[in-house]
Design an enzyme around this catalytic site. Structure first.
Site, short mmCIF file in Angstrom:
data_model
loop_
_atom_site.label_atom_id
_atom_site.label_comp_id
_atom_site.label_asym_id
_atom_site.label_seq_id
_atom_site.Cartn_x
_atom_site.Cartn_y
_atom_site.Cartn_z
N GLY A 153 0.85 -1.19 0.00
CA GLY A 153 0.00 0.00 0.00
C GLY A 153 0.88 1.23 0.00
N ILE A 166 -2.87 -0.53 -4.94
CA ILE A 166 -4.06 -1.02 -5.64
C ILE A 166 -4.66 0.04 -6.56
CG2 ILE A 166 -5.82 -0.38 -3.92
CD1 ILE A 166 -6.98 -3.23 -4.29
N CYS A 205 2.61 0.86 5.99
CA CYS A 205 2.59 2.22 6.51
C CYS A 205 1.24 2.88 6.33
CB CYS A 205 3.67 3.04 5.82
SG CYS A 205 5.30 2.35 6.03
N ASP A 220 -5.23 2.01 5.43
CA ASP A 220 -6.58 2.56 5.59
C ASP A 220 -7.21 1.92 6.83
OD1 ASP A 220 -6.32 3.97 3.19
OD2 ASP A 220 -6.87 2.20 2.02
C1 LIG Z 1 -3.43 5.78 3.62
S1 LIG Z 1 -2.53 5.20 2.26
C2 LIG Z 1 -0.86 5.14 2.83
C3 LIG Z 1 0.13 5.32 1.72
C4 LIG Z 1 1.59 5.21 2.11
N1 LIG Z 1 1.91 3.90 2.66
C5 LIG Z 1 1.99 6.31 3.07
O1 LIG Z 1 2.25 5.96 4.22
O2 LIG Z 1 2.06 7.43 2.70
C6 LIG Z 1 -2.97 3.51 2.11
C7 LIG Z 1 -2.72 2.96 0.74
O3 LIG Z 1 -2.92 1.57 0.69
C8 LIG Z 1 -3.50 1.26 -0.56
N2 LIG Z 1 -4.18 -0.03 -0.46
C9 LIG Z 1 -5.32 -0.32 0.21
N3 LIG Z 1 -5.66 -1.60 0.06
C10 LIG Z 1 -4.71 -2.16 -0.74
C11 LIG Z 1 -4.52 -3.46 -1.26
N4 LIG Z 1 -5.39 -4.44 -0.98
N5 LIG Z 1 -3.45 -3.69 -2.04
C12 LIG Z 1 -2.58 -2.69 -2.32
N6 LIG Z 1 -2.72 -1.45 -1.85
C13 LIG Z 1 -3.77 -1.17 -1.07
C14 LIG Z 1 -4.45 2.41 -0.80
O4 LIG Z 1 -4.82 2.52 -2.15
C15 LIG Z 1 -3.63 3.60 -0.29
O5 LIG Z 1 -2.86 4.17 -1.30
#
Ligand SMILES: C[S@@+](CC[C@H](N)C(=O)[O-])C[C@H]1O[C@@H](n2cnc3c(N)ncnc32)[C@H](O)[C@@H]1O
Lengths: 347, 488
Positions: free
Chosen positions: A94, A118, A219, A222
């Protein structure tokens, strides 16, 4: 749904330009609805198994030469899939806009690091930025773009919400990246990082062989506050088993969030992993007074290991986009560090 | 007009069947809608009937005098569960390995445990409501634990027998679950919950056989453990054992809609993943262990069956299904969806087995000699296609050990249709080109009574509704191209 046509058009134009020129992309043209349902099918492409994944377009500087490719693999697809000269080692699950990736790249120039995300356009942004950073690192003088970027760190900018950033006029200093300032210092030249659009909650075992990763970063996931939605969390009891599966014994999983409830949830998922993970206590990774990677009294895993963990935690706190945002807003950050231990003996 | 009406009368087939041996007799358990019949094979009679609902409309001769009269069908007793629950169609039947209990799952996500008496009487002992639709149900070899895999990818273990209800606990489970940050994995997370009033408790004492019903609105309000979780719909699950250094190792193998077959350790270490069998490029709907071997066969939305060394997670071969059944497909590009796999004995042979495969809506059952799968090139294993006269195969069961009687439930909706058929795999016939083929013969002495049973249990149903209920496997296929997130 797309916004007003001219906004959509602008996005398109910018993306195409950025692609053509190898320029640093601007985040505001890649923003996307915050939540994707991990249960839905999406239109993902993924390999049926790790042996069928061709990583060479992601890490062209690490392609194995013919002699390095082991001939013994019998399955047809394994024999024909091009190979790298090493395994992927670090995954940022993510990864969002990729702040962590760009900070880790120069720290671990010999390790292959992958961001998994994603959301399509967020992934595209990171992809563009990686290509631009690679190009700049290769040829720093010919990049006019770089000089335009001031030394301003995003941390020093006034806080603003992600959403209304979209509607504001483009700032003069759109996307300053601290690491972009002096690309000549970068040892790895960003050839060791890449990004992949993937639903990691479903397809982690399709991408990584067992016991292959030495670090996983989770990190600011969500939070999915509703109890009914807890299965949509990227850290859950079931998924901790999968993280363990793809990790090497001795590897480290890092978690960070500004939501205390989520922190407690993640802690209990890792603690309840039936002995697959061991908690690395805060006194190991908490920042220490006046230290610079060296400190007396190292115990357990050794000083060098502890220093590395400490540095990883610092990067995760400070270099992720979310981490910066939380800092700007004066929020709290909750960190968890989990060491993968060997599978328990059979009963 | 009348002829029209008559032609519209269609009969509900037996959607699931199982066999059971009790008191030295063989019973066929056959589900027809919400009803379950226990048919005595020797006696050629219906020993008892059970229905999932407790509505008054279902005419059960119930009265309070529980004295275990043997001819009587299962007692319907009203609990104080306020509203009676409407009858819900049966989606799975599993018999405990010790043959004493039957686990029936209905469409309303309720797990019913029935006791079977020596003469085939069915008595319902408990009803437990699951939070999500159960898709894969197994009873562990110890006959005391049920494993349930659900639509959201979770696998739970439940004790087969629910412990006696106690006084209402201080804190209902729902409250506990709401309190934060407590993923309930790897430890029992619930206490038994009372659903009875004081008055009812008294009644319970006098009526030992009172069944235990948990409230539908409050799923998992009973003892359970969450063993493992996929983030995908679970489609099938098997339990396997291996002996290493004189010790038994248990495994749970789970299949999901996202092409995975996962090999986990059995409880209490089900959080340890031993490996994944990955090769399918479309959903996996069924997995089946081959007795006496380390082989697992998988089937789903691909044109082939996977033959695996599941301990090493290694694909040994792909058996071409399309080639074998192409003449039966309505068109050359018709997709194949494996809807059932079973292992049945070869008659008059000790420990010789054949694999049966059903494809959704295909009027045939595919037989593959298991010993051929053990050979060097399992991909060349001879496939015998047994055609079932236009009627698709719904379920398969066998009884009688070495006699190897195979029962096939067919989707024949004609009033005089053949909804159950008995066959025997009578051995292998050498076919110089394709190795051995199997001989399948009808077992006629049973087929006439089964036809009578079919005729007596028709339920008028709407064709389309019935199709929607019986044929769900092809729905597992993903609709390509759609992506909710492509647009910002
Ligand atoms: C709140 S953001 C945090 C982004 C980054 N890790 C940061 O700390 O700045 C959470 C990210 O996880 C991604 N995400 C959520 N579910 C996911 C999944 N099943 N596979 C890959 N990414 C995912 C979301 O699209 C989002 O970009």
């Amino acid at each position: 749904m797309g916004g007003p046509p001219n906004k959509k058009q602008k996005r398109e134009e910018h993306r195409n330009e950025a692609k053509a020129e190898g320029e640093l992309p601007k985040k505001k043209f890649y923003r996307q609805r915050a939540h994707a349902n991990p249960f839905s099918d999406h239109a993902l492409t993924y390999p049926a198994s790790p042996s069928q994944m061709d990583w060479t377009p992601h890490y062209p500087s690490f392609v194995a030469t013919k002699s390095e490719v082991k001939p013994e693999s019998d399955a047809a697809d394994e024999a024909t899939t091009p190979r790298l000269d090493r395994q992927l080692e670090i995954a940022d699950i993510g990864c969002g806009f990729g702040g962590l990736l760009f900070a880790l790249a120069p720290k671990y120039p010999d390790s292959l690091i992958l961001g998994l995300e994603i959301r399509t356009s967020v992934t595209e942004y990171v992809e563009q930025k990686i290509l631009a950073m690679r190009a700049q690192a290769k040829n720093p003088s010919v990049q006019p773009n770089i000089t335009k970027l001031g030394p301003l760190d995003e941390d020093t900018k006034p806080p603003k919400s992600e959403l209304n950033e979209d509607t504001k006029p483009p700032p003069t200093n759109p996307d300053p990246s601290p690491t972009a300032v002096s690309p000549s210092q970068v040892p790895g030249s960003y050839t060791n990082i890449s990004v992949l659009r993937a639903n990691t909650m479903k397809f982690l075992p399709n991408l990584f062989p067992p016991t292959s990763l030495s670090k996983i970063f989770l990190c600011f996931p969500d939070p999915h506050f509703k109890t009914r939605k807890h299965k949509a969390r990227i850290v859950s009891p079931g998924l901790v088993s999968e993280y363990a599966y793809v990790m090497k014994p001795g590897g480290v999983a890092y978690t960070i969030t500004d939501v205390e409830d989520l922190h407690l949830w993640m802690c209990s998922a890792f603690r309840g992993s039936g002995g697959l993970f061991e908690e690395v206590p805060g006194d190991v990774w908490e920042e220490r007074e006046g230290e610079d990677g060296l400190d007396g009294g190292g115990k357990g895993m050794g000083e060098a290991w502890e220093a590395e963990v400490r540095e990883d935690v610092r990067i995760m706190r400070e270099e992720t986009e979310e981490g910066k945002k939380v800092t700007r807003n004066g929020g709290q950050k909750f960190v968890g560090v989990w060491r993968r231990v060997a599978d328990p003996p059979w009963p | 007009m009348q002829a029209d009406v008559a032609s519209q009368i269609i009969h509900h087939p037996f959607q699931c069947i199982a066999s059971l041996e009790q008191g030295g007799g063989q019973f066929l358990l056959a589900a027809c809608g919400a009803k379950l019949l226990a048919y005595s094979i020797a006696g050629r009679v219906i020993a008892s009937k059970w229905c999932s609902g407790t509505t008054d409309s279902i005419a059960e001769t119930s009265n309070g005098h529980a004295n275990g009269s043997e001819e009587r069908p299962a007692k319907k007793q009203k609990t104080d569960n306020k509203k009676s629950s409407p009858a819900s169609r049966i989606i799975s039947i599993r018999v405990s390995p010790d043959q004493s209990h039957v686990v029936v799952v209905t469409e309303d996500k309720v797990v019913h445990v029935l006791n079977v008496s020596g003469v085939g009487d069915l008595t319902e002992l408990s009803q437990r409501a699951m939070p999500k639709r159960p898709c894969a149900v197994r009873v562990m070899p110890n006959s005391s634990t049920i494993l349930i895999g659900d639509k959201f990818g979770d696998v739970y273990s439940l004790p087969l027998i629910v412990s006696e209800p106690q006084e209402r606990p201080a804190q209902p489970e729902a409250e506990v679950a709401k309190s934060l940050g407590e993923p309930a994995l790897f430890k029992p997370s619930a206490t038994p919950l009372t659903v009875h009033t004081k008055r009812n408790l008294r009644a319970l004492e006098s009526q030992k056989k009172q069944k235990i019903v948990t409230p539908r609105k409050e799923p998992l309000a009973f003892e359970h453990k969450l063993l493992l979780g996929h983030v995908s719909m679970l489609t099938d699950m098997v339990h396997a054992t291996r002996q290493v250094d004189g010790k038994i190792r248990r495994y749970i193998l789970t299949a999901d809609r996202d092409e995975h077959i996962r090999v986990s350790r059995g409880p209490p270490q089900s959080h340890v993943i031993e490996g994944y069998c990955l090769a399918h490029t479309d959903f996996v709907s069924k997995i089946c262990l081959i007795p006496r071997t380390d082989l697992l066969v998988s089937g789903g939305g691909n044109d082939w069956l996977g033959v695996w060394d599941w301990l090493r997670c290694e694909l040994l071969a792909k058996v071409d299904l399309r080639k074998a059944i192409s003449h039966l497909l309505p068109s050359i590009d018709e997709r194949i969806a494996v809807s059932g796999m079973w292992v049945v004995p070869v008659a008059a042979q000790t420990d010789q087995w054949t694999l049966c495969v059903a494809c959704e809506k295909l009027p045939a059952l595919i037989f593959i000699d298991c010993s051929a799968l053990e050979h060097d090139s399992p991909a060349d294993a001879a496939v015998t296609v047994y055609e079932t006269d236009e009627a698709p195969v719904l379920d398969v069961a066998y009884y009688g050990g070495n006699a190897g009687h195979v029962l096939i439930a067919l989707d024949d909706r004609r009033p005089d249709g053949c909804r159950l058929r008995a066959v025997q795999v009578t051995g292998t016939r050498d076919d110089s080109k394709t190795r051995s083929k199997l001989d399948i013969s009808e077992f006629n002495t049973l087929n006439a009574p089964l036809r009578q049973l079919s005729a007596s249990n028709g339920v008028v149903e709407d064709d389309a509704v019935l199709d929607g209920f019986l044929y769900t496997t092809a729905n597992l296929r993903k609709r390509g191209g759609w992506d909710e997130d492509n647009e910002a």
